[in-house]
Design a protein around this motif. Structure first.
Motif, mmCIF file in Angstrom:
data_model
loop_
_atom_site.group_PDB
_atom_site.id
_atom_site.type_symbol
_atom_site.label_atom_id
_atom_site.label_comp_id
_atom_site.label_asym_id
_atom_site.label_seq_id
_atom_site.Cartn_x
_atom_site.Cartn_y
_atom_site.Cartn_z
ATOM 1 N N GLN A 191 39.049 -13.848 -6.334
ATOM 2 C CA GLN A 191 38.825 -12.813 -7.349
ATOM 3 C C GLN A 191 37.438 -12.205 -7.177
ATOM 4 N N PRO A 205 42.701 -5.721 -9.858
ATOM 5 C CA PRO A 205 43.655 -6.506 -10.650
ATOM 6 C C PRO A 205 43.340 -7.998 -10.630
ATOM 7 N N GLU A 206 44.023 -8.715 -11.495
ATOM 8 C CA GLU A 206 43.870 -10.162 -11.584
ATOM 9 C C GLU A 206 44.581 -10.834 -10.410
ATOM 10 N N SER A 218 42.483 -2.341 -18.865
ATOM 11 C CA SER A 218 41.788 -2.002 -17.623
ATOM 12 C C SER A 218 42.389 -0.753 -16.990
ATOM 13 N N ASP A 237 39.705 -6.726 -13.823
ATOM 14 C CA ASP A 237 40.672 -7.308 -14.757
ATOM 15 C C ASP A 237 40.628 -8.822 -14.592
ATOM 16 N N THR A 238 39.633 -9.403 -15.174
ATOM 17 C CA THR A 238 39.248 -10.821 -15.192
ATOM 18 C C THR A 238 38.255 -11.117 -14.068
ATOM 19 N N LYS A 290 44.323 -7.292 -21.564
ATOM 20 C CA LYS A 290 43.313 -7.014 -20.538
ATOM 21 C C LYS A 290 43.831 -6.047 -19.476
ATOM 22 N N THR A 291 45.022 -6.314 -18.949
ATOM 23 C CA THR A 291 45.535 -5.487 -17.859
ATOM 24 C C THR A 291 45.816 -4.072 -18.331
ATOM 25 N N THR A 334 38.367 -9.004 -24.871
ATOM 26 C CA THR A 334 39.478 -8.488 -25.680
ATOM 27 C C THR A 334 39.769 -9.452 -26.826
ATOM 28 N N LEU A 389 36.081 -1.802 -12.404
ATOM 29 C CA LEU A 389 36.588 -2.520 -13.563
ATOM 30 C C LEU A 389 37.336 -3.745 -13.067
ATOM 31 N N VAL A 407 39.928 -0.101 -10.258
ATOM 32 C CA VAL A 407 40.343 -1.264 -11.035
ATOM 33 C C VAL A 407 40.750 -2.375 -10.078
ATOM 34 N N LEU A 410 36.489 -7.277 -17.733
ATOM 35 C CA LEU A 410 37.354 -7.453 -18.899
ATOM 36 C C LEU A 410 37.812 -8.903 -18.921
#
Length: 226
Positions: free
Chosen positions: A66, A40-41, A22, A83-84, A18-19, A119, A81, A38, A10
């Protein structure tokens, strides 16, 4: 242990959901019996820990961490998934610091994703502490991100809508992934929502930079013959 998971990214400018998306996607997929993790960023965690935004020389390490977290998660999950991804870090390094050196590694990492969701800018901008610079940066970030994806021949699909509609428009492209475990259950969920006229209302692409193309894309993903 070898990576076996499908990766879904995403991406998007700040304050484009985005968050939230996700997390909603993760919940929806797990509800369908599709084991989903998921990631996270990491930048958010970094900013909260350091109480500041990164310096130019700190961007590369953030991108690498990341990527490391996504790869680690993909060893144990059916679907990841993200998130970035490092590509967002590369875009911000370019726009904020005129540093384009992160693009090559970021693009190589991005090639490992089965699907990239971008997004759209149709949500209102909301302040979020150190994470956000202001509504004026969203369009330049969105434009540069699309350019980077195109330059590196990385396909992506744009997600618009609010609330449940945004979630459904993000789930639809997932049904086109042939290796998606539990794909039939997800199709059944979307078909039931269509029967409830959640998905087949007229869609107005007021904020779309390429509306005809993206409207055609999402229309083509709707279940047929029901």
């Amino acid at each position: 242990m070898a990576e076996t998971a499908l990766r879904v990214a995403l991406l998007g400018a700040e304050s484009t959901g985005k968050t939230a998306l996700s997390l909603a996607l993760g919940q929806a997929l797990n509800d369908c019996g599709i084991a989903c993790t998921v990631v996270p960023e990491y930048l958010r965690e970094w900013c909260e820990r350091e109480a500041r935004t990164p310096l130019p020389e700190e961007q590369s390490a953030i991108a690498q961490e990341q990527a490391r977290r996504v790869i680690a998660a993909a060893r144990d999950a059916a679907l990841v998934l993200a998130d970035t991804t490092p590509l967002m870090t590369a875009v911000y390094s370019d726009l904020l610091f005129k540093d384009t050196r992160l693009y090559a590694d970021a693009a190589r990492h991005q090639q490992g994703y089965a699907l990239t969701l971008l997004t759209g800018l149709d949500l209102p901008w909301v302040a979020d502490g150190l994470q956000r610079d202001g509504p004026q940066v969203r369009e330049p970030v969105d434009a540069r991100l699309r350019q980077a994806l195109s330059e590196h021949q990385l396909p992506y699909q744009v997600v618009y809508g609010t609330g449940e509609r945004r979630l459904q428009n993000a789930l639809l492209p997932l049904t086109r992934l042939p290796r998606l475990p539990g794909r039939e259950r997800l199709l059944e969920r979307l078909a039931s929502l269509r029967d409830e006229q959640v998905l087949n209302r007229p869609w107005r692409c007021e904020h779309c930079s390429d509306g005809a193309c993206e409207h055609k894309l999402f229309s083509g993903l709707l279940p047929r013959g029901s």
